[in-house]
Design an enzyme around this catalytic site. Sequence first.
Site, mmCIF file in Angstrom:
data_model
loop_
_atom_site.group_PDB
_atom_site.id
_atom_site.type_symbol
_atom_site.label_atom_id
_atom_site.label_comp_id
_atom_site.label_asym_id
_atom_site.label_seq_id
_atom_site.Cartn_x
_atom_site.Cartn_y
_atom_site.Cartn_z
ATOM 1 N N LYS A 193 11.303 0.575 8.174
ATOM 2 C CA LYS A 193 9.936 0.909 7.766
ATOM 3 C C LYS A 193 10.016 1.970 6.675
ATOM 4 O O LYS A 193 10.539 3.066 6.900
ATOM 5 C CB LYS A 193 9.142 1.428 8.962
ATOM 6 C CG LYS A 193 7.743 1.893 8.549
ATOM 7 C CD LYS A 193 6.869 2.259 9.721
ATOM 8 C CE LYS A 193 5.541 2.810 9.245
ATOM 9 N NZ LYS A 193 4.648 3.153 10.347
ATOM 10 N N LYS A 246 9.130 -3.628 6.838
ATOM 11 C CA LYS A 246 7.766 -3.256 6.470
ATOM 12 C C LYS A 246 7.793 -2.223 5.362
ATOM 13 O O LYS A 246 8.544 -1.267 5.477
ATOM 14 C CB LYS A 246 7.079 -2.684 7.714
ATOM 15 C CG LYS A 246 5.730 -2.068 7.450
ATOM 16 C CD LYS A 246 5.218 -1.358 8.675
ATOM 17 C CE LYS A 246 3.894 -0.713 8.320
ATOM 18 N NZ LYS A 246 3.401 0.153 9.350
HETATM 19 C C1 PBG Z 1 1.598 3.973 12.294
HETATM 20 C C2 PBG Z 1 1.497 2.764 11.432
HETATM 21 C C3 PBG Z 1 1.152 2.675 10.081
HETATM 22 C C4 PBG Z 1 1.088 1.320 9.782
HETATM 23 C C5 PBG Z 1 1.427 0.642 10.943
HETATM 24 N N1 PBG Z 1 1.693 1.548 11.942
HETATM 25 C C6 PBG Z 1 0.794 3.727 9.101
HETATM 26 C C7 PBG Z 1 1.798 4.666 8.611
HETATM 27 O O1 PBG Z 1 2.976 4.621 8.934
HETATM 28 O O2 PBG Z 1 1.372 5.558 7.855
HETATM 29 C C8 PBG Z 1 0.721 0.738 8.448
HETATM 30 C C9 PBG Z 1 0.115 -0.637 8.521
HETATM 31 C C10 PBG Z 1 -0.581 -1.096 7.296
HETATM 32 O O3 PBG Z 1 -0.583 -0.441 6.225
HETATM 33 O O4 PBG Z 1 -1.166 -2.171 7.382
HETATM 34 N N2 PBG Z 1 2.642 4.823 12.002
#
Ligand code: PBG
Length: 322
Positions: A193, A246
């Site tokens: 991520k 992601k």
């Molecule tokens: C929580 C999380 C996030 C997303 C999914 N889980 C936000 C982040 O990490 O700031 C992003 C999902 C999206 O942009 O659709 N940490």
Amino acid sequence: MIDRPRRLRTNEILRDLAAETRPDSRKLIMPYFVREGEGMREPIGSMPGIDRVSVDNLIKDMEADIKLGVRSVLLFGIPDVKDSVGSGAYSENGIVQKAVRKIRKEFGDQVVIITDVCLCEFTDHGHCGIVDHGKVLNDPTLEILARTALSYAQAGADIVAPSDMMDGRVAAIREILEDNGLCDTAIMAYSAKFCSSFYGPFREAAGSAPQFGDRRSYQMDFRNAREAEKEIIMDIDEGADIVMVKPALSYMDVIYRARQLSSLPLCVYNVSGEYSMVKAAAEKGYIDEKRIVTEIMTSFFRAGSDMVITYHTRDILKNSWF
Ligand code: PBG
């Protein structure tokens, strides 16, 4: 000339026969934002078609979506009250726990329930972990993440999906699930991520923007792909059942590498900013939404993904785009 690839492009039947990949709507996961209250529905400005809803409206939306063919859902909770340790995340009566119990009661096994496990929606500072003197602490956060995952599993989630990027969270969650006899709850790890500006609209939706600093001390640096492989290997060793990359569109190389690296099911998250860009351009008439979305989804499967989390799921099913 012997090599004429055009031979197999002559008509649609031939093209279908020769096609290497096809997008499959059974492999899509629809995200939902659930908040406290009753009769609540708040459209998210930067994500046309996506609302923040209270549990009663969530059930209505899901009922319609299940009729369309939605089979897997990902839940994000937006609590009324936030605090420094994100206690709303693991409270027995937290918003996600209430939503999971209600979905299970209404729809039984018709739907696979995945819960995002993170603290940023539940903390007043908006970070994904415990903060001390401006630093996000790793090990004290693990305990809270594990408690949160356990609580979602006890409420009835099929899959828990840690998205926080603390080191060791998959092992901590696996251990607490096993210790509590929840050996059938799967872990979908947000393994690679990246710290990404593509999450902008989500943070509006979840009210989870960090109040100071940014997430670069825990989410990955987008310059790194070898490191993504290391993160994936670590999560597999710690007991993940599904690994994830992601965001998706700017990370096709990482998706491809993940596919070569691991035989585990691979998920990609087509995130909020990727969705918003397509919706905005489609509203302006700059692009053909159906064709663009079909091409994007197909590319994820071609790159090696087994499943896709996407806000486009409802539109795809409603309009039978594929
Ligand atoms: C929580 C999380 C996030 C997303 C999914 N889980 C936000 C982040 O990490 O700031 C992003 C999902 C999206 O942009 O659709 N940490």
